[in-house]
Design an enzyme around this catalytic site. Structure first.
Site, PDB file in Angstrom:
ATOM      1  N   GLU A 183       0.824  -1.201   0.000  1.00 22.12           N
ATOM      2  CA  GLU A 183       0.000   0.000   0.000  1.00 22.12           C
ATOM      3  C   GLU A 183       0.863   1.256   0.000  1.00 22.12           C
ATOM      4  O   GLU A 183       1.977   1.261   0.535  1.00 22.12           O
ATOM      5  CB  GLU A 183      -0.910   0.027   1.234  1.00 22.12           C
ATOM      6  N   LYS A 188       2.408   4.541   1.185  1.00 20.69           N
ATOM      7  CA  LYS A 188       2.659   5.153   2.496  1.00 20.69           C
ATOM      8  C   LYS A 188       2.511   6.663   2.322  1.00 20.69           C
ATOM      9  O   LYS A 188       3.312   7.306   1.645  1.00 20.69           O
ATOM     10  CB  LYS A 188       4.043   4.813   3.026  1.00 20.69           C
ATOM     11  N   ARG A 228      -2.033  10.538  10.811  1.00 22.81           N
ATOM     12  CA  ARG A 228      -2.803   9.329  11.104  1.00 22.81           C
ATOM     13  C   ARG A 228      -4.067   9.705  11.871  1.00 22.81           C
ATOM     14  O   ARG A 228      -4.034  10.501  12.828  1.00 22.81           O
ATOM     15  CB  ARG A 228      -1.938   8.378  11.956  1.00 22.81           C
ATOM     16  N   ARG A 283      -3.152   9.655  16.352  1.00 31.38           N
ATOM     17  CA  ARG A 283      -2.479   8.419  16.786  1.00 31.38           C
ATOM     18  C   ARG A 283      -2.180   8.454  18.281  1.00 31.38           C
ATOM     19  O   ARG A 283      -1.969   7.406  18.895  1.00 31.38           O
ATOM     20  CB  ARG A 283      -1.202   8.185  15.984  1.00 31.38           C
ATOM     21  N   GLU A 321      -5.395   8.018   7.142  1.00 35.63           N
ATOM     22  CA  GLU A 321      -4.626   9.255   7.245  1.00 35.63           C
ATOM     23  C   GLU A 321      -5.415  10.378   6.578  1.00 35.63           C
ATOM     24  O   GLU A 321      -6.271  10.129   5.711  1.00 35.63           O
ATOM     25  CB  GLU A 321      -3.268   9.120   6.546  1.00 35.63           C
ATOM     26  N   PHE A 375      -7.308   2.843   5.242  1.00 33.18           N
ATOM     27  CA  PHE A 375      -6.665   1.581   4.871  1.00 33.18           C
ATOM     28  C   PHE A 375      -7.027   0.416   5.782  1.00 33.18           C
ATOM     29  O   PHE A 375      -6.587  -0.703   5.552  1.00 33.18           O
ATOM     30  CB  PHE A 375      -5.137   1.740   4.818  1.00 33.18           C
ATOM     31  N   ARG A 421       3.891  -2.273  17.408  1.00 29.66           N
ATOM     32  CA  ARG A 421       4.616  -2.186  16.144  1.00 29.66           C
ATOM     33  C   ARG A 421       4.729  -3.611  15.617  1.00 29.66           C
ATOM     34  O   ARG A 421       5.685  -4.327  15.882  1.00 29.66           O
ATOM     35  CB  ARG A 421       5.985  -1.543  16.359  1.00 29.66           C
ATOM     36  N   LYS A 455       7.292  -1.082   6.686  1.00 35.01           N
ATOM     37  CA  LYS A 455       7.328   0.111   5.834  1.00 35.01           C
ATOM     38  C   LYS A 455       8.648   0.169   5.083  1.00 35.01           C
ATOM     39  O   LYS A 455       9.704  -0.192   5.612  1.00 35.01           O
ATOM     40  CB  LYS A 455       7.120   1.375   6.670  1.00 35.01           C
TER      41      LYS A 455
END
Length: 512
Positions: A208, A210, A215, A230, A259, A299, A374, A380
């Site tokens: 996807e 970035k 966010r 976030r 986002e 997303f 995470r 990423k």
């Protein structure tokens, strides 16, 4: 709980690398803590102040104060004093801060003074990460670690879960459920050096775009919409166009992850700084929305029609997302079957960069949503920008860096051959590098002041950075985002350093 006990555990945790020992130390501390201590104990263990930064510098903290002979300070008592300290402002504020800090330090033992100074300056580095604290909390209360992790994920607060657990026992975990209107911490991604590496690790994936935006988590309950950052701040009032977009969707109750981003007239993303400025401002929102309109790009879908989707594979969550959100409001993506299809992922990355975005996020199709963590199933990938710059000055460090030249002033060559400062960094330095650069920069010093040294522009350093943004603080009109030191380039002369022109050419979307 006495502050001395917390300071002792903090020091013990810092001294051990064994996760099991850290966990045992924290479990013992939690058993001794009262539920009302928790909102202070947990941030202190993580090196954070509940009040945020207090604006207290070394000019105040550096004044020696004779320590107390015996411990008497409690964690809640210290928290109350620091809250009082944070409220000081106006005429005579510096004198009042000095007085209050002096009173606090005089009531602290030598160990407590060291701990407090580290806490106030942000230099507490004991490694008591939230994940270890969760395990210690589970051990202290007899609750299953998985249940504690999930409760923290859904509550968005380790403190809230710890307070409930220590006050009521494991049964308190039942109340922590995914609820529309109550935000959860977002799932985050680790980094991979390349798309091929990411696909090789994860297998079948979605790749996807970035986006370099802000966010957001969007909650809708009927006609009510709430928008959170976030860090779980409510920014609904600042983003009326995002709330309106959520109300136009067919569903009545849902939680979306995505986002907000702004585009220029050509359809390319506007600089992050503009988006951050828009989202961060609550002044004259209508005018701001007309000047920098933002669009939501989603997303993930965490809940729909009172169904908790967190444990579903990403493939199923995305299918639900596609039913709820039209394609123009969903992030662009491609699906690849595994390492044999990595060329498609590479093409998608190249296209994403050409569209002006900062990289891609590679997501395992079978992964659940690990809120607040995470996760290893999201990787990423973005190009690493590097520059060879010249050190113009350096500031003395604080805390464990006291006596070392730490914060570097970085310069690039200008058209006339002079050096123009682009920003500062103290990140990426090992202890060995700090020691070496302190000696080398003192050799190059042309003037030594209380804050640090200015040096002859002779030492070249390779810097990695995430992007460029406009800045009125620096003469080139721009500054580096998230700069960190990679290595010193003693093999390069300062005339070989990168130029301001080269930097601006690499980031055409940023205009000083």
């Amino acid at each position: 709980m006495l502050l001395a006990r917390l300071a002792h555990v903090s020091r013990e945790v810092a001294a051990t690398s064994a996760r099991s020992r850290k966990q045992a130390l924290l479990a013992e501390l939690f058993r001794e803590a009262e539920a009302d201590d928790v909102p202070v104990v947990i941030p202190y263990l993580a090196g954070r102040l509940p009040q945020g930064r207090l604006g207290i510098g070394w000019k105040v903290l550096g004044r020696p104060v004779p320590p107390a002979a015996e411990p008497s300070l409690t964690v809640r008592g210290v928290d109350a004093r620091l809250t009082e300290l944070g409220k000081v402002s106006g005429a005579g504020a510096q004198s009042e801060r000095t007085r209050l800090v002096g009173e606090l330090m005089s009531a602290a033992t030598e160990d407590e003074q060291r701990f407090l100074i580290g806490l106030i300056t942000g230099e507490v580095r004991q490694g008591a990460l939230d994940a270890v604290a969760v395990e210690g909390l589970a051990q202290a209360t007899g609750a299953p670690p998985a249940d504690v992790r999930r409760a923290v994920m859904l509550a968005g607060s380790l403190q809230a879960v710890a307070q409930a657990l220590l006050g009521e026992g494991p049964a308190a975990l039942e109340r922590f459920r995914l609820t529309v209107g109550r935000p959860v911490l977002p799932m985050l991604a680790h980094s991979a050096s390349s798309v091929a590496e990411a696909v090789g690790k994860l297998g079948a994936v979605a790749v996807e775009e970035k986006l370099d935006g802000i966010r957001v988590q969007v909650h809708r309950d009927g006609d009510a919409v709430r928008i959170y950052t976030r860090t779980l701040d409510d920014i609904t009032a600042r983003l009326p166009e995002v709330a309106g977009a959520a109300l136009r969707l067919r569903g009545e109750r849902f939680v979306l992850d995505g986002e907000v981003i702004a585009f220029d007239a050509g359809g390319r993303p506007r600089p992050f700084q503009e988006i951050a400025g828009r989202v961060g401002s609550s002044v004259d929102v209508a005018t701001a929305a007309g000047t920098v309109p933002v669009s939501p790009v989603f997303f993930d879908l965490l809940s729909v029609a009172d169904r908790d989707l967190l444990d579903l594979p990403f493939t199923e969550r995305h299918a639900e997302l596609a039913r709820l959100v039209p394609a123009p409001m969903r992030v662009r993506r491609t699906v690849v079957s595994g390492p044999g299809d990595a060329a498609e992922a590479e093409r998608f990355l190249a296209d994403t960069l050409a569209r002006g975005h900062e990289g891609v996020v590679v997501k395992a199709l079978d992964a659940a949503y690990s809120a607040g963590r995470r996760g290893a199933s999201w990787l990423k990938v973005k190009p690493v920008h590097t520059l060879d710059l010249v050190v113009l000055a350096a500031e003395w460090g604080h805390g464990r860096r006291t006596g070392k030249l730490s914060n570097l002033h970085l310069g690039a060559r200008d058209a006339d051959g002079s050096f123009v400062m682009l920003g500062k960094t103290f990140k990426g330095m090992t202890d060995a590098m700090l020691a070496w650069q302190t000696g080398r920069l003192r050799e190059l010093a042309v003037e030594e002041k209380g804050w640090g040294v200015t040096v002859r522009p002779e030492l070249v350093v390779e810097i990695a950075y995430d992007g460029l943004q406009r800045s009125t603080r620096y003469p080139a009109g721009v500054t580096l985002r998230f700069a960190r030191v990679l290595r010193y380039r003693e093999d390069k002369r300062p005339e070989e350093a990168d130029t301001v022109g080269t930097l601006l050419a690499a980031h055409p979307q940023v205009r000083p």
